[in-house]
Write a protein that holds these residues in place. Structure first.
Motif, PDB file in Angstrom:
ATOM      1  N   ILE A  48       0.814  -1.215   0.000  1.00  0.00           N
ATOM      2  CA  ILE A  48       0.000   0.000   0.000  1.00  0.00           C
ATOM      3  C   ILE A  48       0.851   1.270   0.000  1.00  0.00           C
ATOM      4  N   ALA A  49       2.139   1.121   0.265  1.00  0.00           N
ATOM      5  CA  ALA A  49       3.029   2.285   0.237  1.00  0.00           C
ATOM      6  C   ALA A  49       3.476   2.625  -1.179  1.00  0.00           C
ATOM      7  N   ARG A  50       3.202   1.783  -2.146  1.00  0.00           N
ATOM      8  CA  ARG A  50       3.616   2.024  -3.525  1.00  0.00           C
ATOM      9  C   ARG A  50       2.990   3.310  -4.042  1.00  0.00           C
ATOM     10  N   PRO A  51       3.764   4.231  -4.596  1.00  0.00           N
ATOM     11  CA  PRO A  51       3.200   5.497  -5.088  1.00  0.00           C
ATOM     12  C   PRO A  51       2.467   5.309  -6.408  1.00  0.00           C
ATOM     13  N   VAL A  52       1.380   6.063  -6.567  1.00  0.00           N
ATOM     14  CA  VAL A  52       0.615   6.046  -7.818  1.00  0.00           C
ATOM     15  C   VAL A  52       0.404   7.481  -8.265  1.00  0.00           C
ATOM     16  N   ASP A  53       0.160   7.650  -9.552  1.00  0.00           N
ATOM     17  CA  ASP A  53      -0.029   8.977 -10.157  1.00  0.00           C
ATOM     18  C   ASP A  53      -1.482   9.412  -9.975  1.00  0.00           C
ATOM     19  N   CYS A  62      -0.415   4.221  -2.615  1.00  0.00           N
ATOM     20  CA  CYS A  62      -1.546   3.437  -3.126  1.00  0.00           C
ATOM     21  C   CYS A  62      -2.756   3.517  -2.208  1.00  0.00           C
ATOM     22  N   ASP A  63      -2.537   3.347  -0.911  1.00  0.00           N
ATOM     23  CA  ASP A  63      -3.623   3.395   0.072  1.00  0.00           C
ATOM     24  C   ASP A  63      -2.993   3.542   1.447  1.00  0.00           C
ATOM     25  N   THR A  64      -3.800   3.681   2.467  1.00  0.00           N
ATOM     26  CA  THR A  64      -3.311   3.735   3.848  1.00  0.00           C
ATOM     27  C   THR A  64      -4.158   2.808   4.706  1.00  0.00           C
ATOM     28  N   THR A  65      -3.743   2.651   5.944  1.00  0.00           N
ATOM     29  CA  THR A  65      -4.499   1.783   6.854  1.00  0.00           C
ATOM     30  C   THR A  65      -5.734   2.472   7.404  1.00  0.00           C
ATOM     31  N   GLY A  66      -5.770   3.814   7.330  1.00  0.00           N
ATOM     32  CA  GLY A  66      -6.881   4.538   7.948  1.00  0.00           C
ATOM     33  C   GLY A  66      -6.634   4.724   9.427  1.00  0.00           C
ATOM     34  N   THR A  67      -7.593   5.292  10.115  1.00  0.00           N
ATOM     35  CA  THR A  67      -7.463   5.574  11.536  1.00  0.00           C
ATOM     36  C   THR A  67      -8.293   4.581  12.349  1.00  0.00           C
ATOM     37  N   SER A  68      -8.471   4.880  13.630  1.00  0.00           N
ATOM     38  CA  SER A  68      -9.300   4.041  14.507  1.00  0.00           C
ATOM     39  C   SER A  68      -9.695   4.856  15.729  1.00  0.00           C
ATOM     40  N   GLY A 111     -14.156  -6.140   1.524  1.00  0.00           N
ATOM     41  CA  GLY A 111     -13.394  -6.961   2.453  1.00  0.00           C
ATOM     42  C   GLY A 111     -12.927  -8.253   1.826  1.00  0.00           C
ATOM     43  N   ASP A 112     -12.969  -8.298   0.493  1.00  0.00           N
ATOM     44  CA  ASP A 112     -12.670  -9.529  -0.233  1.00  0.00           C
ATOM     45  C   ASP A 112     -11.337  -9.461  -0.972  1.00  0.00           C
ATOM     46  N   ARG A 113     -10.517  -8.477  -0.658  1.00  0.00           N
ATOM     47  CA  ARG A 113      -9.221  -8.328  -1.304  1.00  0.00           C
ATOM     48  C   ARG A 113      -8.132  -8.346  -0.245  1.00  0.00           C
ATOM     49  N   PRO A 114      -6.929  -8.786  -0.602  1.00  0.00           N
ATOM     50  CA  PRO A 114      -5.849  -8.822   0.387  1.00  0.00           C
ATOM     51  C   PRO A 114      -5.439  -7.439   0.866  1.00  0.00           C
ATOM     52  N   TYR A 115      -5.602  -6.430   0.017  1.00  0.00           N
ATOM     53  CA  TYR A 115      -5.337  -5.039   0.389  1.00  0.00           C
ATOM     54  C   TYR A 115      -5.949  -4.151  -0.688  1.00  0.00           C
ATOM     55  N   GLY A 116      -5.974  -2.840  -0.404  1.00  0.00           N
ATOM     56  CA  GLY A 116      -6.460  -1.884  -1.396  1.00  0.00           C
ATOM     57  C   GLY A 116      -7.936  -2.052  -1.734  1.00  0.00           C
ATOM     58  N   PRO A 117      -8.318  -1.671  -2.955  1.00  0.00           N
ATOM     59  CA  PRO A 117      -7.465  -1.298  -4.077  1.00  0.00           C
ATOM     60  C   PRO A 117      -6.802   0.065  -3.906  1.00  0.00           C
ATOM     61  N   CYS A 118      -5.824   0.323  -4.765  1.00  0.00           N
ATOM     62  CA  CYS A 118      -5.149   1.614  -4.742  1.00  0.00           C
ATOM     63  C   CYS A 118      -6.137   2.715  -5.135  1.00  0.00           C
ATOM     64  N   THR A 146     -19.814  24.866   7.132  1.00  0.00           N
ATOM     65  CA  THR A 146     -20.666  24.464   6.015  1.00  0.00           C
ATOM     66  C   THR A 146     -20.777  22.950   5.877  1.00  0.00           C
ATOM     67  N   GLY A 147     -19.819  22.224   6.425  1.00  0.00           N
ATOM     68  CA  GLY A 147     -19.775  20.778   6.244  1.00  0.00           C
ATOM     69  C   GLY A 147     -19.221  20.384   4.887  1.00  0.00           C
ATOM     70  N   LEU A 148     -18.679  21.347   4.142  1.00  0.00           N
ATOM     71  CA  LEU A 148     -18.139  21.093   2.805  1.00  0.00           C
ATOM     72  C   LEU A 148     -16.678  21.537   2.748  1.00  0.00           C
ATOM     73  N   ASP A 149     -15.853  20.731   2.098  1.00  0.00           N
ATOM     74  CA  ASP A 149     -14.434  21.046   1.964  1.00  0.00           C
ATOM     75  C   ASP A 149     -13.982  20.654   0.557  1.00  0.00           C
ATOM     76  N   VAL A 150     -13.227  21.525  -0.102  1.00  0.00           N
ATOM     77  CA  VAL A 150     -12.750  21.270  -1.460  1.00  0.00           C
ATOM     78  C   VAL A 150     -11.264  20.918  -1.409  1.00  0.00           C
ATOM     79  N   ARG A 151     -10.919  19.776  -2.067  1.00  0.00           N
ATOM     80  CA  ARG A 151      -9.523  19.337  -2.035  1.00  0.00           C
ATOM     81  C   ARG A 151      -9.072  18.885  -3.422  1.00  0.00           C
ATOM     82  N   SER A 152      -7.747  19.053  -3.653  1.00  0.00           N
ATOM     83  CA  SER A 152      -7.152  18.677  -4.934  1.00  0.00           C
ATOM     84  C   SER A 152      -6.073  17.606  -4.774  1.00  0.00           C
ATOM     85  N   ASP A 153      -5.980  17.023  -3.578  1.00  0.00           N
ATOM     86  CA  ASP A 153      -4.894  16.078  -3.305  1.00  0.00           C
ATOM     87  C   ASP A 153      -5.372  14.648  -3.079  1.00  0.00           C
ATOM     88  N   LEU A 154      -6.596  14.318  -3.502  1.00  0.00           N
ATOM     89  CA  LEU A 154      -7.132  12.976  -3.302  1.00  0.00           C
ATOM     90  C   LEU A 154      -7.308  12.297  -4.658  1.00  0.00           C
TER      91      LEU A 154
END
Length: 326
Positions: free
Chosen positions: A127-132, A140-146, A181-188, A268-276
């Motif tokens: 999941i640490a593999r970088p993607v464009d 590629c992905d992260t573990t998320g929080t808890s 929950g049917d994949r070993p990880y990801g998807p990216c 407002t409950g709204l946020d605009v992002r360009s990094d996702l």
């Protein structure tokens, strides 16, 4: 005598009166016995419009439906009490998305992206593999929080996603998951966007929960910024994605009672992002929803509650429905 009787006239009259009196007494006694029979209520037969015995048994003393006889998990029932993190979506919370007619989303395709994956923690290198993502490269992905108690964001997102899927399918929508929950990880993140594009989704939603500091509370919806770089071009989805986000935010407030974030979006409950990447690479209307802050004890109490998660799923469903049918 011409009638052959040997009794004088006055005795014949008295006999006739006695017979009539006996008949009257017998009729009255029969009516009284019927009035007191076991099937009666002591007040005679029901008047027109009164419930009979069978109908009365199904209603309470005030004449309203008592709700008895509903199985757990049905509308108005108690639900199955799914425990936090089991991802079962088993507890209906007594609420199954009332208000939208069945079939209102027939022919519509909705892609739901449950954020992260419970198995990501076992695949750190993958999941640490970088993607464009167009304007930069990200993992590629992260573990998320808890939560502080260990309830994983990935378990939360799957549970809410499954609940929302059920409600959307009841409205006739075709629902596509990026992972169940049917994949070993990801998807990216790039593949998550590609799944929505390939499905030609009418709407796509990525479900998450935040990991900010204690005291930061509330939900927020993330909208795509205008990004035109490399494989990313959001120019055609910015406007419809905003409409989707606004309807989602309004319905989420109504269904859950949650307030918009007090730390992102200026109330407002709204946020605009360009990094996702999941937004940058989408060709269909898409937003993210951060349903609350897992690191705040009050928000965490909601996020770990099965009945609240059902409300969240209903708010999500109604927001998507408003967007697609409005």
């Amino acid at each position: 005598m011409s009638n052959g009787s040997t009794f004088p006239p006055h005795r014949r009259l008295r006999g006739t009166l006695l017979i009539v009196l006996a008949a009257v007494v017998a009729a009255g006694l029969g009516g009284w016995l019927a009035w007191r029979s076991p099937g009666g209520d002591g007040g005679g037969p029901p008047r027109a419009g009164q419930p009979g015995p069978t109908e009365s048994a199904a209603k309470g003393a005030d004449g309203k439906d008592s709700g008895k006889g509903k199985r757990d998990g049905e509308p108005g029932g108690k639900g199955s009490g799914a425990s936090p993190g089991d991802g079962s979506g088993g507890d209906s919370g007594g609420d199954s998305g009332k208000g939208d007619p069945h079939g209102s989303l027939k022919g519509k395709v909705v892609v739901i992206d449950p954020g992260h994956n419970p198995n990501n923690r076992d695949h750190g290198q993958e999941i640490a593999r970088p993607v464009d993502i167009g304007n930069e490269r990200k993992e590629c992905d992260t573990t998320g929080t808890s939560t502080n108690g260990g309830y994983a964001e990935a378990s939360f997102t799957l549970d809410v996603a499954r609940r929302a899927r059920t409600l959307l399918q009841e409205q006739g929508a075709k629902v596509v998951f990026t992972q169940d929950g049917d994949r070993p990880y990801g998807p990216c993140v790039d593949e998550r966007a590609a799944i929505g594009n390939k499905a030609h989704a009418d709407a796509a939603l990525s479900i998450h929960a935040d990991g900010s500091g204690a005291g930061n509370r509330g939900f927020h919806v993330i909208l795509p910024a205008r990004v035109t770089s490399g494989p990313a071009d959001t120019s055609t989805i910015v406007a419809p994605s905003r409409r989707l986000g606004e309807r989602l935010a309004g319905r989420f407030i109504a269904a859950t009672g949650s307030a918009p974030s007090n730390y992102i979006g200026g109330g407002t409950g709204l946020d605009v992002r360009s990094d996702l990447g999941g937004l940058n690479l989408s060709k269909v209307p898409k937003v993210f929803i951060e349903c609350g802050n897992m690191r705040d004890p009050k928000d965490a109490a909601q996020l770990t509650d099965a009945q609240w998660r059902q409300k969240a799923a209903r708010g999500i469903t109604e927001g998507i429905t408003d967007f697609l049918t409005g």
